[in-house]
Write an enzyme that holds these catalytic residues in place. Structure first.
Site, PDB file in Angstrom:
ATOM      1  CG  ASP A  67      -0.318  -0.284   2.359  1.00  0.00           C
ATOM      2  OD1 ASP A  67       1.088  -0.771   2.816  1.00  0.00           O
ATOM      3  OD2 ASP A  67      -0.411  -1.080   3.738  1.00  0.00           O
ATOM      4  CG  ASN A 136      -9.364  -0.958  12.838  1.00  0.00           C
ATOM      5  OD1 ASN A 136      -7.850  -1.983  11.630  1.00  0.00           O
ATOM      6  ND2 ASN A 136      -9.677  -0.165  11.750  1.00  0.00           N
ATOM      7  CG  HIS A 138      -5.888  -1.934   9.530  1.00  0.00           C
ATOM      8  ND1 HIS A 138      -6.258  -1.077   9.816  1.00  0.00           N
ATOM      9  CD2 HIS A 138      -4.642  -2.119   8.880  1.00  0.00           C
ATOM     10  CE1 HIS A 138      -4.872  -0.270  10.297  1.00  0.00           C
ATOM     11  NE2 HIS A 138      -4.126  -1.146   9.806  1.00  0.00           N
ATOM     12  CD  GLU A 143      -9.079   1.103   7.716  1.00  0.00           C
ATOM     13  OE1 GLU A 143      -8.951   0.192   9.193  1.00  0.00           O
ATOM     14  OE2 GLU A 143      -8.643   2.228   7.430  1.00  0.00           O
TER      15      GLU A 143
HETATM   16  C1  F6R Z   1       1.236  -1.359   6.461  1.00  0.00           C
HETATM   17  C2  F6R Z   1      -0.016  -2.084   6.295  1.00  0.00           C
HETATM   18  C3  F6R Z   1      -0.868  -1.855   7.613  1.00  0.00           C
HETATM   19  C4  F6R Z   1       0.345  -2.547   9.214  1.00  0.00           C
HETATM   20  C5  F6R Z   1      -0.428  -2.374  10.232  1.00  0.00           C
HETATM   21  C6  F6R Z   1      -0.212  -2.627  11.305  1.00  0.00           C
HETATM   22  O1  F6R Z   1       2.238  -1.680   5.154  1.00  0.00           O
HETATM   23  O2  F6R Z   1       0.186  -2.786   5.630  1.00  0.00           O
HETATM   24  O3  F6R Z   1      -1.668  -3.087   7.347  1.00  0.00           O
HETATM   25  O4  F6R Z   1       0.431  -3.460   9.016  1.00  0.00           O
HETATM   26  O5  F6R Z   1      -1.374  -1.151   9.971  1.00  0.00           O
HETATM   27  O6  F6R Z   1       0.779  -1.276  11.187  1.00  0.00           O
HETATM   28  P1  F6R Z   1       1.715  -1.392  12.726  1.00  0.00           P
HETATM   29  O7  F6R Z   1       2.876  -2.429  12.555  1.00  0.00           O
HETATM   30  O8  F6R Z   1       2.378   0.092  12.340  1.00  0.00           O
HETATM   31  O9  F6R Z   1       1.774  -1.792  14.416  1.00  0.00           O
END
Ligand code: F6R
Length: 247
Positions: A67, A136, A138, A143
Site C-alpha cells: 500500500d 481493528n 485491518h 478496513e
Molecule cells: C502497512 C500496512 C498496515 C500495517 C498495520 C499495522 O503496509 O499495510 O496494515 O501492517 O497498520 O501497523 P503497525 O505495524 O505500525 O502496527
C-alpha cells in the site's frame, strides 16, 4: 495456520526474518510482498544484518508493496516508498527497478489501481506476502467492512487508522485520508503469507483473526481460508489467545 510464539519483539523479528530469508535462499528471484509500519521494522533490520554478513543476496528478488498513501510523493518522508528505501531497499543489493509500490501521486484512482494489479500479474503473483495487522483487524489498508473480493483499490481510511498513524506525522491534520491498497483478493492470491504481530494492542485483533468468525468486520479473519499462513507473534500479541487456553 502455523502460529509461532515469540518471546518478545526482537525474537518475533528474528523468526520472521528467518522465514523471509528461507524464501530468498530457496527462490532467489522470488516475489516478496512487503508491508510497512512499526511491526516489520525489526524484521527488515535483521535481514539487513544478514545481508551485510554476506548470508543473503537480494539481487534477483522482486518486491511489491501492499500500500501507499494517496497524495504523498515517493520522496515524502512519510510515504511508504520512503520507508521501504530507508528500512530495506537502500541497505541491501535489491535492484530498485524490481521494487514496486502504488504511485501516491496518481490522482486517477481507477487508472492507478489497474496499473498496480497488472504489475502484480506481470510478476506472476506473490510468493511470500508479509503482513502486519491493525488493532481493528485491518490488513494492508483493508478496513473493517470492506468487500473481500477486491484487488488494488483506493481506500478512505477510518478514524482509528488515522489516529494510529498520526504518531508518525507532525500534525494529525497531515495524515492522508486516502490510500491505495492491495485488496483482500490480491493478498489471498499470494502463495504463502507471513503475518507478524507485536504488543497488547494487537491481542484482540489477532484472537478474532485466528479464532473468530470469518467476517468483513475483521478483515484478517479471511486468512483462515488461506492454506499457507504463518503467524509470528510475541507474548503480548498472543495474550488473549493464551488466556483462553487456545495455544
Ligand atoms: C502497512 C500496512 C498496515 C500495517 C498495520 C499495522 O503496509 O499495510 O496494515 O501492517 O497498520 O501497523 P503497525 O505495524 O505500525 O502496527
Amino acid at each position: 495456520m502455523k502460529i509461532y510464539n515469540a518471546k518478545d519483539y526482537n525474537d518475533m523479528s528474528r523468526k520472521a526474518a528467518n522465514i523471509i530469508s528461507a524464501q530468498v535462499i530457496i527462490k532467489p528471484d522470488c516475489v516478496l510482498g512487503l508491508a510497512t509500519g512499526s511491526t516489520p521494522e525489526g524484521t527488515y533490520k535483521q535481514l539487513v544484518e544478514w545481508y551485510e554478513k554476506g548470508d543473503l543476496d537480494f539481487s534477483k528478488v522482486r518486491a511489491v508493496n501492499l500500500d501507499e498513501y494517496k497524495g504523498l510523493s515517493k520522496d515524502n518522508n512519510q510515504s511508504y516508498a520512503y520507508f521501504m528505501r530507508k528500512n530495506l531497499f537502500d541497505k541491501v543489493n535489491i535492484d530498485l527497478n524490481n521494487t514496486y509500490i502504488p504511485n501516491g501521486l496518481e490522482e486517477d484512482s481507477k487508472k492507478e489501481c489497474e496499473r498496480y494489479n497488472n504489475v502484480i500479474r506481470a510478476l506472476g503473483g506473490v510468493d511470500l506476502q508479509l503482513l502486519g495487522i491493525g488493532g481493528n483487524g485491518h490488513i494492508g489498508f483493508n478496513e473493517p467492512g470492506q468487500a473481500f473480493e477486491k484487488e488494488t483499490h483506493c481506500v478512505e481510511l477510518t478514524q482509528s487508522t488515522i489516529d494510529a498513524n498520526a504518531r508518525f506525522f507532525e500534525d494529525k491534520e497531515l495524515v492522508p485520508r486516502y490510500a491505495y491498497s492491495m485488496g483482500i483478493k490480491s493478498i489471498m492470491q499470494a502463495k504463502s503469507i507471513l503475518l507478524v504481530a507485536s504488543g497488547k494492542s494487537k491481542a484482540e485483533a489477532l484472537y478474532k483473526a485466528i479464532y473468530g468468525e470469518i467476517v468483513p468486520s475483521v478483515p484478517a479473519s479471511i486468512l483462515q481460508l488461506h492454506n499457507n499462513v504463518t503467524i509470528v507473534a510475541d507474548e503480548d500479541a498472543l495474550s488473549i489467545i493464551k488466556e483462553k487456553g487456545l495455544l
